[in-house]
Design an enzyme around this catalytic site. Structure first.
Site: not given
Ligand SMILES: [Mg+2]
Ligand SMILES: [Zn+2]
Lengths: 486, 96, 496
Positions: C83, C158, C182
């Protein structure tokens, strides 16, 4: 102007220079003299993702100071974020401490005793904070006001600072100076701060006069300048109050070159630092055991040392206090005494001559003691005690040693300073003086006090080398001969 | 429960955070803000005066560091992401 | 249609064993993953920054050599998607924000060091909601990532890029970060597994902060074994993170047992299965519960009324911390920059921050600034922290009675694009069940519960502190019973 109308509080920021590394990262704490931005890592540069980890020795140092200042110590160490934007602050918040919900400073409610006008005064300490130093801003024009941009060096960013805040108990610039001197000496005796390093000790001063508002003067870098800046503010504010002008509540900047305070830009909104406990740094327990361990290891502190100097060396209160006001000075004194005894003579010389000249010539004491070493000073004392030189000459020699960095013996011989104690030589000069000053001789015959004038003339002719006691004796003898009395 | 007008509030908060809201964004933001603050206000129905706050969930003693020097960044690494450099310094805005 | 290598469908755990016996396979594996990326990336768009194939092949060759010399790296040869909130040395890290669009970190996050140390290869940096603020990955400053199960739907967020990279076979395993769900929300929406570890178990050093006291880095994988493998590598003490727990040498592979390792007592929270839950989600949830009951595990219902205040408390705390964490972005030392000469710091900073941050980020900074500001701190931030305390105490009490709490991961199936964004509260509601674990610091895993109407539904298991092993054990049992592992999403089924 009555001193009672003045209230002064100080906020002293001192770097813990004894640490090897910064407060929250392992960068060296010795940042001075390095090229810009070569003493930083992701943490102290505030790079995204980097996290602080506290230096355990910084906590110990803060606890030492807290104990020395007789503070109440928190049972937990909490760091708090203080938010404000400024180019020297890489995260745009400072990791500091605060007294509020979820936050607490490491120590509170202590005091320092200072000497004021022959008496003693207790100045209360409100709190002690551990916090990080910001980076350093360089102004390309040399002035904050005229520079179109800034140059930032983050080498200093993250250095461990202690913020020591007093209550507004001080009543004059002189007291403020005495407070800082005392605090400095305590920090030095604790072995935590080399206060001679540039920027190691910085002061913000709050001052208010009756009928006025609280004015803060930021970033003053020496005790001397604190006294100057506060004196300047008192004059400025009392003038304003006299003419009925309003003294605004504001922050001012001390311009050390022009020796004035200038107002800083007024902010549209009131400061709102949005303190909250730093979630990167969970509370660290401070155990009673740790405090006790540190307490046991506390070195001798200034007040104890003054007492010892009076008791052991028979020094006056005054001499002992001045000597201990600077740790290097007190150490120097003790080393000299260890070397050649004579504590009273040495105490007097160190305070009245050595210290005076060092101040006047603006040399650092730590450098001066390497020039006039204990060995050198002891040689002077030896010459004095054996009448090789007299005290007047000794007082002349000291600044010369400091100024030319020359050996004591070399100066004594080069300048031909050896005391004239030879009666024959002295008599020849006395005869000359008597011949040249008939009026004075007449006076002296009637009034014994006038003899001093003639002694002075002999000293002048010998550039001080004449042994004053012997000269006095010989003149009186000569005058008696002249007057015919047996 | 705002003690001031929403627009005045926004101006104060945006000065504090150095974030300006464009006039196109303002309407959306004010509308959203109002909703979110109302959502936040739902916690005000609780009486929590006797509750201690919990700021961090860590139960262990936190990690601390010995006073030992480690590695710093090279000056190239430090300045790599900096757009304006002058003589090794990072160029910053005026402060007065 | 090109026939891809058989390696592409294999799990990470299996691949590592294959590479150990034949290190030459690493090259074939890397090339085939890049072939998949070539085919699906245009559809789903997982990566913000993808490393060039030749560089990755060079890394692969190095790993091959070390394997030949007896290296026993636990991730040797595996492609790991990361990420873009985790810093990678010399590899652009943007947080999906314009304000960091060109940031090249000079250091690696601790988790990256560990992955590389075990022979893992970072393949690229994945898309996300800007600064991890969002639950759909629609809030990226660059582009949206699509759900490979239905390209009209969001992948969740996210960590949407990491979830999709794994789900669409563009990487074997991935790192996400979880501040309020997330990792778990996108894992649920894309049919993979993801865990938010106990607070302090995985180092945050190098994780670009959003909600410091809430967030953890965690693994995302197509099956429970792969998840356990990556977690074993990244978990454990790190002297660079003050909040790191002093636990070492963790091996979660030992918990991959087909039967319960203890007589787990499972609790469902009444408040999480009543209001606002989709029927499809509820149906899937009940089916999962039945699987556990069939194993002879006890399921009981409890009530935690304070839980309905968890969401506002969570958002207050997360935004407060965000407003502080994001203060550093001013364009001077890195990132989006405007010329400084002749202008004051507040002018320059305001311009950088107003142009560099997206709308959702601005909103959260403003609100976070507000809840910490003078006169409002007690009313919001302090009060939220008190709710956190009550919730924490409730869960501590509950875990004296039970071993695990199960909830649906999300109240609904993945929304279509735009659906969640129209109303900020709708977006926040996606995190209803996940924030509890962040507020309490407890570990929580999301696993596929079912596939309903061709869309996956997630099941969340929350356990006591440091119970990751048991969560993995339960997840593994559920995976065996349900057969929901190594799923192939519709949009990529033709390619892999
Ligand atoms: Mg301060
Ligand atoms: Zn550093």
């Amino acid at each position: 102007m009555s001193n009672l109308d003045i209230k002064i509080g100080l906020e002293v920021h001192t770097q813990i220079t004894s640490l090897k590394t910064k407060l929250f990262c392992s960068c060296p704490s010795d940042y001075r003299g390095k090229p810009p931005n070569t003493n930083v890592c992701p943490v102290c540069l505030g790079l995204p993702g980097a996290l602080p980890v506290v230096n355990i020795e910084a906590i110990r140092a803060a606890l030492m100071v807290a104990l020395a200042l007789k503070c109440e110590i928190s049972d937990v160490l909490v760091f708090t974020r203080k938010h404000y934007f400024y180019p020297d602050l890489p995260k745009n918040y400072q990791i500091s401490q605060y007294d509020g919900p979820g936050s607490i400073p490491i120590a509170k409610n202590g005091y320092i005793v200072i000497g004021v006008d022959g008496g003693l005064k207790k100045v209360r300490i409100r709190r002690i904070n551990i916090e990080e130093d910001p980076g350093k801003i360089v102004y390309p024009t040399g002035s904050l006001l005229t520079s179109k941009y800034t140059l930032i060096d983050y080498n200093r960013s993250g250095i461990a600072l202690l913020e020591i805040v007093s209550e507004p108990d001080l009543r004059s610039p002189k007291e403020a100076r005495a407070f800082i001197d005392k605090l400095r000496s305590i920090l030095e005796h604790l072995g935590l701060v080399n206060t001679e390093l540039e920027g190691a000790l910085r002061v913000d001063a709050n001052i208010s006069l009756a009928g006025g508002s609280r004015v803060e003067i930021k970033n003053i870098s020496s005790a001397k300048d604190v006294e100057r800046a506060l004196t300047y503010e008192i004059i400025r504010q009392s003038k304003a109050l006299e003419t009925g002008e309003k003294v605004r509540r504001e922050t001012r900047h001390w311009d050390a070159i022009r020796k004035v305070t200038v107002p800083l830009r007024v902010k549209e909104f009131e400061e709102d630092y949005r303190y909250f406990p730093d979630p990167d740094l969970p509370p660290v327990k401070i155990s009673l055991k740790l405090i006790e361990e540190i307490y046991q290891k506390l070195p001798e502190l200034p007040d104890q040392r003054i007492e010892r100097f009076i008791k052991t060396y028979g020094l006056s209160d005054y001499l002992a206090t001045v000597l201990v006001s600077e740790k290097v000075l007190a150490d120097y004194f003790e080393e000299c005494v260890k070397y050649c005894g004579n504590p009273e003579i040495i105490g007097n010389i160190v305070v009245n001559d050595f210290k005076r000249w060092v101040d006047e010539m603006d040399i650092e004491v730590s450098k001066a003691v390497k020039i006039l070493t204990p060995n050198q000073l002891c040689q002077l004392v030896y010459m004095l005690n054996n009448n090789i030189i007299n005290i007047k000459i000794l007082k002349e020699i000291i600044p010369k040693v400091l100024k030319y960095n020359k050996d004591v013996n070399t100066i004594v011989y080069e300048e031909n300073y050896i005391d004239i104690s030879n009666e024959e030589v002295l008599m020849r000069i006395i005869d000359e003086v008597i011949k040249e000053n008939p009026k004075a001789v007449k006076d002296a015959l009637i009034n014994p006090k006038a003899v001093n004038y003639l002694v002075g003339q002999v000293m002048k002719k010998t550039r001080g080398r004449a042994n004053p006691e012997l000269t006095n004796k010989l003149i009186i003898k000569k005058l008696k001969e002249l007057s015919g009395t047996p | 429960m705002l003690k001031e007008d929403l627009k005045v509030w926004l101006e104060r908060i945006s000065k504090l955070s150095l974030i300006r809201i464009s006039s196109e964004e303002e309407e959306i933001i004010l509308n959203d803000m109002k909703k979110i603050i109302e959502f936040f206000n739902t916690i005000n129905s609780l009486d929590l005066s006797n509750v201690e706050p919990l700021f961090m969930v860590l139960k262990d003693e936190p990690v601390v560091r010995d006073d030992e020097v480690g590695e710093s960044l090279s000056v190239d690494e430090v300045l790599k992401n900096v757009k304006e450099v002058e003589g090794g310094f990072i160029k910053g805005p005026k402060t007065a | 249609m090109i026939i891809l290598s058989k390696l592409i469908r294999k799990g990470a755990t299996e691949l590592v064993e294959l590479f150990k016996s034949d290190p030459r396979l690493i090259e074939e594996y890397i090339v085939s993953v890049y072939e998949v990326i070539d085919r699906v990336e245009d559809l789903v768009r997982s990566y913000i920054t993808l490393r060039p194939l030749n560089e990755v092949l060079a890394d692969g060759a190095k790993v091959r050599e070390t394997l030949t010399n007896g290296f026993k790296g636990r991730l040797a040869g595996l492609l790991v998607a990361v990420k873009d909130v985790i810093v990678t040395k010399n590899l652009r890290t943007t947080c999906a924000s314009k304000i960091l669009y060109d940031f090249i970190p000079p250091y690696n996050a601790t988790v990256i060091e560990r992955i590389i140390g075990e022979g893992g290869i970072v393949v690229g940096k994945t898309n996300m909601d800007e600064f991890a603020m969002g639950s759909t990955t629609e809030n990226s400053a660059f582009f949206k990532t699509r759900n490979p199960w239905d390209l009209d739907r969001v992948p969740g967020g996210s960590s949407g890029g990491s979830a999709v990279a794994v789900a669409a076979y563009e990487a074997s395993i991935a790192l996400g970060s979880d501040t309020g769900g997330s990792i778990r929300v996108p894992a649920a929406y894309t049919g993979i597994v993801g865990i938010k570890p106990t607070y302090g178990l995985v180092s945050r050093y190098g994780l670009i902060s959003y909600g410091t006291s809430l967030e953890q880095i965690g693994p995302m994988a197509r099956n429970v074994s792969d998840l356990a493998l990556l977690l074993s590598v990244i978990a454990g003490y790190d002297p660079h993170d003050s909040t790191s727990l002093k636990v070492r040498d963790l091996n979660y592979m030992e918990f991959l047992k087909p039967t319960p390792m203890k007589k787990y007592r499972i609790a469902i929270i009444r408040e999480c299965v009543s209001e606002g839950v989709d029927n499809t989600v509820l149906t899937a949830f009940n089916r999962s519960l039945r699987r556990f009951e069939e194993e002879g595990l006890e399921v009981l219902e409890v009530s935690i009324p304070i839980i309905k205040y968890a969401l506002p408390a969570y958002y207050i705390i997360a935004m407060a911390e965000a407003s502080s964490n994001l203060a550093r972005y001013d364009g001077i030392r890195y990132g989006y920059h405007v010329s400084v000469e002749g202008r004051t710091w507040d002018e320059v900073y305001t311009e950088v921050r107003s142009e560099g941050f997206g709308l959702e980020v601005k909103k959260r900074i403003l609100l976070g600034t507000f809840v910490l500001s003078a006169g409002y701190y007690d009313q919001y931030y302090l009060k939220a922290s008190k709710i956190r305390k009550l919730l924490y105490d409730e869960f501590m009490k509950l875990f004296k009675e039970v071993d695990v709490v199960v909830t649906p991961t999300t109240p609904t199936t993945p929304p279509r694009f735009g659906e969640a964004l129209t109303d900020p509260l709708k977006l926040y509601l996606l995190d209803t069940y996940t924030v509890v674990a962040n507020l309490t610091g407890l570990p929580a895993i999301s696993i596929p519960s079912d596939i309903v109407n061709d869309v996956p539904v997630g099941l969340q298991l929350i356990g006591p502190r440091l119970s990751e092993g048991y969560l993995i054990n339960l997840a593994y049992i559920h995976e065996l019973k349900s057969g929901l592992k190594d799923l192939v999403p519709t949009a990529v089924s033709g390619y892999v």
